[in-house]
Design a protein around this motif. Structure first.
Motif, PDB file in Angstrom:
ATOM      1  N   THR A   9      -1.604  -4.566   0.315  1.00  0.00           N
ATOM      2  CA  THR A   9      -2.430  -4.442  -0.879  1.00  0.00           C
ATOM      3  C   THR A   9      -3.196  -5.735  -1.164  1.00  0.00           C
ATOM      4  N   VAL A  12      -6.999  -5.558  -0.383  1.00  0.00           N
ATOM      5  CA  VAL A  12      -7.917  -4.852  -1.278  1.00  0.00           C
ATOM      6  C   VAL A  12      -8.623  -5.867  -2.176  1.00  0.00           C
ATOM      7  N   VAL A  27     -13.389  -4.717   0.571  1.00  0.00           N
ATOM      8  CA  VAL A  27     -12.312  -3.777   0.880  1.00  0.00           C
ATOM      9  C   VAL A  27     -11.909  -3.032  -0.390  1.00  0.00           C
ATOM     10  N   GLU A  28     -12.018  -1.700  -0.342  1.00  0.00           N
ATOM     11  CA  GLU A  28     -11.586  -0.864  -1.464  1.00  0.00           C
ATOM     12  C   GLU A  28     -10.284  -0.141  -1.171  1.00  0.00           C
ATOM     13  N   ASP A  29     -10.029   0.116   0.107  1.00  0.00           N
ATOM     14  CA  ASP A  29      -8.822   0.854   0.485  1.00  0.00           C
ATOM     15  C   ASP A  29      -8.550   0.601   1.957  1.00  0.00           C
ATOM     16  N   LEU A  30      -7.418   1.084   2.423  1.00  0.00           N
ATOM     17  CA  LEU A  30      -7.021   0.909   3.812  1.00  0.00           C
ATOM     18  C   LEU A  30      -6.719   2.255   4.438  1.00  0.00           C
ATOM     19  N   ARG A  31      -7.020   2.387   5.715  1.00  0.00           N
ATOM     20  CA  ARG A  31      -6.601   3.572   6.474  1.00  0.00           C
ATOM     21  C   ARG A  31      -5.359   3.148   7.254  1.00  0.00           C
ATOM     22  N   ALA A  43     -11.562   0.535   4.443  1.00  0.00           N
ATOM     23  CA  ALA A  43     -12.564   1.309   3.699  1.00  0.00           C
ATOM     24  C   ALA A  43     -13.328   0.328   2.824  1.00  0.00           C
TER      25      ALA A  43
END
Length: 97
Positions: A9, A12, A27-31, A43
């Motif tokens: 986290t 992010v 970075v807004e999110d992760l895959r 993401a």
């Protein structure tokens, strides 16, 4: 790349730049690959509108493969492959307009 474990986290909100110093996005999110316990992509939002014209206008983001990541620190550096997203024809059209 530093192999020290850190909270995923913490990625992010970090800014992402190409290794040529061009801002790519944030970075807004992760895959994640939960079975393999690995990050497979970042993401990105707040995109550089010069690199991602259509995505930034529509408010959409993009997912950058994690294999493009070169370094993680205060910012994330990725390969300059992203800079090649813009087609050379598009640059010529801008010069004509």
């Amino acid at each position: 790349m530093d192999d020290t474990p850190q909270e995923i986290t913490s990625l992010v909100g970090r800014e992402v730049y190409s290794n040529n110093g061009v801002f790519v996005g944030e970075v807004e999110d992760l895959r994640l690959n939960v079975d393999g316990q690995a990050i497979t992509g970042l993401a990105l939002g707040n995109l550089n509108s010069e690199l991602f014209t259509d995505a930034s206008r529509s408010g959409q983001g993009v997912i950058v493969p994690y294999r493009w990541v070169r370094a993680v620190g205060d910012v994330i550096l990725i390969n300059d492959v992203v800079e090649r997203v813009k087609q050379p024809d598009e640059e010529e059209d801008e010069l004509i307009a």
